[in-house]
Motif scaffolding. Structure first.
Motif, short mmCIF file in Angstrom:
data_model
loop_
_atom_site.label_atom_id
_atom_site.label_comp_id
_atom_site.label_asym_id
_atom_site.label_seq_id
_atom_site.Cartn_x
_atom_site.Cartn_y
_atom_site.Cartn_z
N LYS A 288 -4.97 -67.57 -34.44
CA LYS A 288 -5.46 -68.71 -34.65
C LYS A 288 -6.10 -69.24 -35.99
O LYS A 288 -6.38 -69.98 -36.01
CB LYS A 288 -6.64 -68.27 -33.34
N ALA A 289 -7.11 -68.57 -36.18
CA ALA A 289 -7.66 -68.61 -37.63
C ALA A 289 -6.77 -69.67 -38.28
O ALA A 289 -6.85 -69.78 -39.00
CB ALA A 289 -8.43 -67.85 -37.66
N LEU A 290 -5.50 -68.05 -38.98
CA LEU A 290 -3.97 -68.73 -39.26
C LEU A 290 -3.51 -69.60 -38.90
O LEU A 290 -2.85 -70.24 -39.80
CB LEU A 290 -3.56 -67.35 -40.10
N GLY A 291 -4.28 -70.26 -37.78
CA GLY A 291 -3.05 -71.20 -37.29
C GLY A 291 -1.52 -70.35 -37.21
O GLY A 291 -0.20 -71.61 -36.97
N LYS A 292 -1.05 -69.64 -37.20
CA LYS A 292 -0.22 -68.68 -36.80
C LYS A 292 -0.22 -68.34 -34.77
O LYS A 292 -1.66 -68.02 -33.52
CB LYS A 292 -0.27 -67.83 -37.25
N PRO A 293 0.94 -67.95 -34.62
CA PRO A 293 1.13 -68.14 -33.55
C PRO A 293 0.75 -67.04 -32.49
O PRO A 293 0.30 -65.10 -32.84
CB PRO A 293 2.33 -67.84 -33.09
N THR A 294 -0.15 -66.66 -30.68
CA THR A 294 -0.76 -65.92 -30.43
C THR A 294 0.22 -64.84 -30.22
O THR A 294 1.73 -64.76 -30.20
CB THR A 294 -1.78 -65.19 -29.90
N GLY A 327 -4.66 -72.95 -29.53
CA GLY A 327 -4.65 -72.66 -30.04
C GLY A 327 -3.85 -71.64 -31.61
O GLY A 327 -4.46 -72.11 -32.88
N GLY A 328 -2.83 -71.32 -31.28
CA GLY A 328 -2.01 -70.82 -32.12
C GLY A 328 -1.24 -71.80 -33.03
O GLY A 328 -1.00 -73.61 -32.70
N GLY A 329 -0.39 -71.13 -33.86
CA GLY A 329 0.92 -72.06 -34.79
C GLY A 329 2.18 -72.32 -33.91
O GLY A 329 1.84 -72.20 -32.71
N GLY A 330 2.90 -73.06 -34.69
CA GLY A 330 4.70 -72.99 -33.67
C GLY A 330 5.35 -72.48 -34.65
O GLY A 330 5.19 -71.37 -35.93
N PHE A 331 6.18 -72.42 -33.99
CA PHE A 331 8.12 -71.38 -34.84
C PHE A 331 8.79 -72.78 -35.07
O PHE A 331 8.90 -73.70 -34.57
CB PHE A 331 8.33 -70.47 -33.52
N ASN A 332 9.82 -72.95 -36.17
CA ASN A 332 10.73 -73.91 -36.02
C ASN A 332 11.73 -72.93 -35.32
O ASN A 332 12.35 -71.79 -35.65
CB ASN A 332 10.81 -73.03 -38.32
#
Length: 333
Positions: A288-294, A327-332
C-alpha cells in the motif's frame, strides 16, 4: 488434426475475430467473403442444399462444444467439492482449537486460589509464621530469583500471551491478536478503542476484553481487522512512543520490560499462525505504501488472468476491473 478441427488457421481467424469485435460481425464478414470471392451463393440453384451444408458443420462443432462444456462443468464440480471439503476440514479444525482454548481458559480460572475467611487470631498467627519462614529463606531465595531472572530469554516479539490473546510491540505500537469463534463476520465484531480503554467481543456473547489498558493510545490512529474469520487483529498506536508496555490490559499477566531487546521483534519468535498473519499484514502495508496491489488483490488478479486464458474469445481490453480492498495499486489490462 485436433478434435475441435483444423488449427492451422487459428492465428488468421483469431486476428479476424479481434478486428471484427463480435460474433455477428465475424459471421457477417465470413459469409460476405463467400458471397464476394466464391460461388457458394451463385453456383447452386438449391437454397436448401446450401443451408444444409452450413448446418452440417454447425451441428458438428456444436456437439464438440457441448462436450467441452460438460467436461469443464464436471471439472468445476470436482474442484468445488474439493474446496468445500477443505473448507469444512479447516472449519472443524478451527472450532476444535477454539474449544480447547476455551477449556484451558476455564481451567486457568478454576485454578485461581480461593479466598477463605479467618479470625483475627488466625490471621496474626499466619503472618507470624510467614515472617519467620521468610527470614529463614530470604537469603537463598533472593539469590535463586536473581539467577533465574538472568537466565530468562527476552519476551517473544517484545510482547506476551494470555489465554485470550497474543501480543507484540515496538516502541511506537502494539499488535494484539484475539481469537474469536471460527466463522465470525466483521459485522458481528464489537471493537471500541478509547484513549486508555478497550472493549472487544462478538455480538450476543460476553465481551472478551473489557477494561483499562496499560497506558494511553491514539484512538484515531488505531484500527482492527478480522483475519480468516477467527482472529481479530488490533493495531494500537501508543500515545507515548518511548515507553514499553508490560501488558495490554491492566490486571493481565505482564512481562519484564527490562528483558526487552529493541531489535528482538523477530517473526521467528512468534508461533506459526501469528507469524503468518503478521507477515501478511506487513507485506500488505508495504504494498500500500508503494501504491501496489495487496496480497488479496494479487490473488483476485491471478484468478482473472486464468479466466481470460480459458476464454480467449472474450474481449477485456476495455474492461475496468475493481479488485476492492482499497489502498493498493492497480494492474494493467
Amino acid at each position: 488434426m485436433a478434435e475441435g478441427g483444423d488449427e492451422r488457421f487459428d492465428g488468421v481467424l483469431l486476428n479476424i475475430a479481434q478486428q471484427a469485435g463480435s460474433i455477428d460481425s465475424i459471421l457477417d464478414s465470413f459469409f460476405g467473403f463467400l458471397q464476394r470471392k466464391t460461388d457458394f451463393f451463385t453456383g447452386g440453384q438449391d437454397e436448401q442444399a446450401a443451408e444444409e451444408k452450413v448446418l452440417k458443420y454447425y451441428k458438428k462443432h456444436w456437439k464438440m462444444g457441448q462436450k467441452r462444456r460438460q467436461e469443464q462443468q464436471e471439472r468445476n464440480r470436482v474442484a468445488d467439492e474439493e474446496r468445500k471439503r477443505k473448507a469444512d476440514e479447516k472449519k472443524k479444525k478451527d472450532e476444535e482449537e477454539y474449544r480447547k482454548r476455551m477449556e484451558e481458559a476455564e481451567k486457568s480460572k478454576a485454578n485461581v486460589p480461593k479466598i477463605e475467611e479467618v479470625t483475627e487470631e488466625e490471621a496474626s498467627q499466619i503472618k507470624a509464621d510467614k515472617a519467620k519462614k521468610s527470614n529463614d529463606e530470604e537469603g537463598g531465595e533472593d539469590k535463586e530469583a536473581e539467577e533465574k531472572e538472568d537466565k530468562e530469554p527476552p519476551p517473544p516479539g517484545n510482547g506476551g500471551k494470555t489465554e485470550k490473546y497474543t501480543w507484540t510491540q515496538t516502541l511506537g505500537a502494539l499488535e494484539v491478536f484475539v481469537h474469536v469463534p471460527p466463522g465470525s463476520k466483521a459485522k458481528q465484531i464489537i471493537c471500541d478503542i478509547g484513549g486508555d480503554t478497550l472493549k472487544l467481543g462478538v455480538k450476543g456473547q460476553p465481551l472478551i476484553l473489557d477494561g483499562k489498558m496499560h497506558s494511553k493510545v491514539k484512538p484515531d490512529d488505531c484500527m482492527w481487522t478480522l483475519v480468516d474469520n477467527k482472529i481479530v487483529q488490533i493495531t494500537l498506536e501508543k500515545f507515548d512512543n518511548m515507553k514499553w508496555w508490560s501488558c495490554v490490559m491492566e490486571g493481565d499477566a505482564g512481562i519484564d520490560t527490562k528483558k526487552i531487546v529493541p531489535e528482538n521483534s523477530k517473526l521467528s519468535d512468534l508461533d506459526g499462525e501469528t507469524r503468518m498473519t503478521v507477515e501478511k499484514m506487513m507485506y500488505d502495508q508495504r504494498q500500500k505504501a508503494l501504491g501496489k496491489p495487496t496480497s488479496d488483490q494479487e490473488k483476485q488478479h491471478d484468478l482473472l488472468e486464468k479466466f481470460k486464458a480459458a476464454h480467449p474469445e472474450l474481449d477485456f481490453s476495455k474492461a475496468k476491473i475493481n479488485y476492492g480492498g482499497g489502498g493498493g495499486g492497480g494492474f494493467n489490462m
